[in-house]
Design an enzyme around this catalytic site. Structure first.
Site, mmCIF file in Angstrom:
data_model
loop_
_atom_site.group_PDB
_atom_site.id
_atom_site.type_symbol
_atom_site.label_atom_id
_atom_site.label_comp_id
_atom_site.label_asym_id
_atom_site.label_seq_id
_atom_site.Cartn_x
_atom_site.Cartn_y
_atom_site.Cartn_z
ATOM 1 N N GLU A 15 -37.537 -7.786 -23.241
ATOM 2 C CA GLU A 15 -37.822 -8.068 -21.838
ATOM 3 C C GLU A 15 -38.155 -9.549 -21.640
ATOM 4 O O GLU A 15 -37.709 -10.178 -20.694
ATOM 5 C CB GLU A 15 -38.987 -7.193 -21.367
ATOM 6 C CG GLU A 15 -39.180 -7.226 -19.877
ATOM 7 C CD GLU A 15 -40.216 -6.221 -19.411
ATOM 8 O OE1 GLU A 15 -40.593 -6.300 -18.241
ATOM 9 O OE2 GLU A 15 -40.643 -5.380 -20.215
ATOM 10 N N ARG A 31 -39.782 4.795 -35.688
ATOM 11 C CA ARG A 31 -39.620 6.234 -35.446
ATOM 12 C C ARG A 31 -38.178 6.696 -35.576
ATOM 13 O O ARG A 31 -37.922 7.883 -35.761
ATOM 14 C CB ARG A 31 -40.244 6.613 -34.102
ATOM 15 C CG ARG A 31 -41.783 6.541 -34.162
ATOM 16 C CD ARG A 31 -42.437 6.832 -32.837
ATOM 17 N NE ARG A 31 -42.058 5.915 -31.789
ATOM 18 C CZ ARG A 31 -42.677 4.770 -31.514
ATOM 19 N NH1 ARG A 31 -43.702 4.383 -32.218
ATOM 20 N NH2 ARG A 31 -42.254 4.007 -30.531
#
Length: 173
Positions: A95, A58
């Site tokens: 993460e 994006r």
């Protein structure tokens, strides 16, 4: 214009407990898309930017619009194996684990001022990887601009020393 009204919230996507912020309604609406582009452009106008960089996927959408508005070139940053020419790469922390980003070796000239444009600032891992990649090939990261920032994930804390803009802030996941 209140962009928050154009961001679609999808609960439990991509997994349970996540509240996904979908920017595609902004892209569907020409006025919202133009407003978003203008707001980012206004922020970048006085930063002496030479080129816009956008991470997959994006970041391409908003970065190209901003580059066009500022009459600048656009450089894509992609996942490994997606760029056809010689690349530089950098590993960055997720993460749980690592990922890699790549950029064409000739996409940024030494000393060029770069703005990174993306849809979302969450943990800051991706954009930090992009900044390292730009700096690795000799560019100066002059500004970072995001449509959305998830403030509770503290991504901005990883970006100390950079000029950071976000148009809409959420304090939930």
């Amino acid at each position: 214009m209140d962009l928050r009204k154009k961001i679609r919230i999808i609960d439990d996507f991509p997994k349970k407990g996540i509240s996904f912020k979908d920017v595609t309604p902004i892209l569907k609406d020409p006025k919202s898309m133009k407003h978003t582009t203008k707001e980012i452009t206004k922020y970048l106008e006085d930063k002496n930017i030479d080129v816009i960089v956008g991470p997959e996927a994006r970041g391409f959408l908003f970065g190209i619009l901003v580059a066009q508005e500022l009459d600048l070139g656009f450089v894509p940053v992609r996942k490994p194996g997606k760029l056809p020419f010689k690349t530089f790469s950098v590993d960055y922390a997720l993460e749980y684990g690592l990922d890699r980003l790549e950029i064409h070796s000739d996409s940024i000239e030494k000393g060029q001022n770069v703005a990174v444009v993306d849809d979302l600032l969450a943990t800051g891992g991706t954009v930090l990887g992009v900044t390292k990649l730009v700096e690795k090939i000799g560019g100066n990261v002059s500004a970072l601009s995001f449509v959305i920032e998830l403030t509770n994930l503290n991504g901005r804390d990883k970006l100390k020393g950079y000029n950071v803009q976000s148009l809409v802030k959420y304090d939930d996941l």
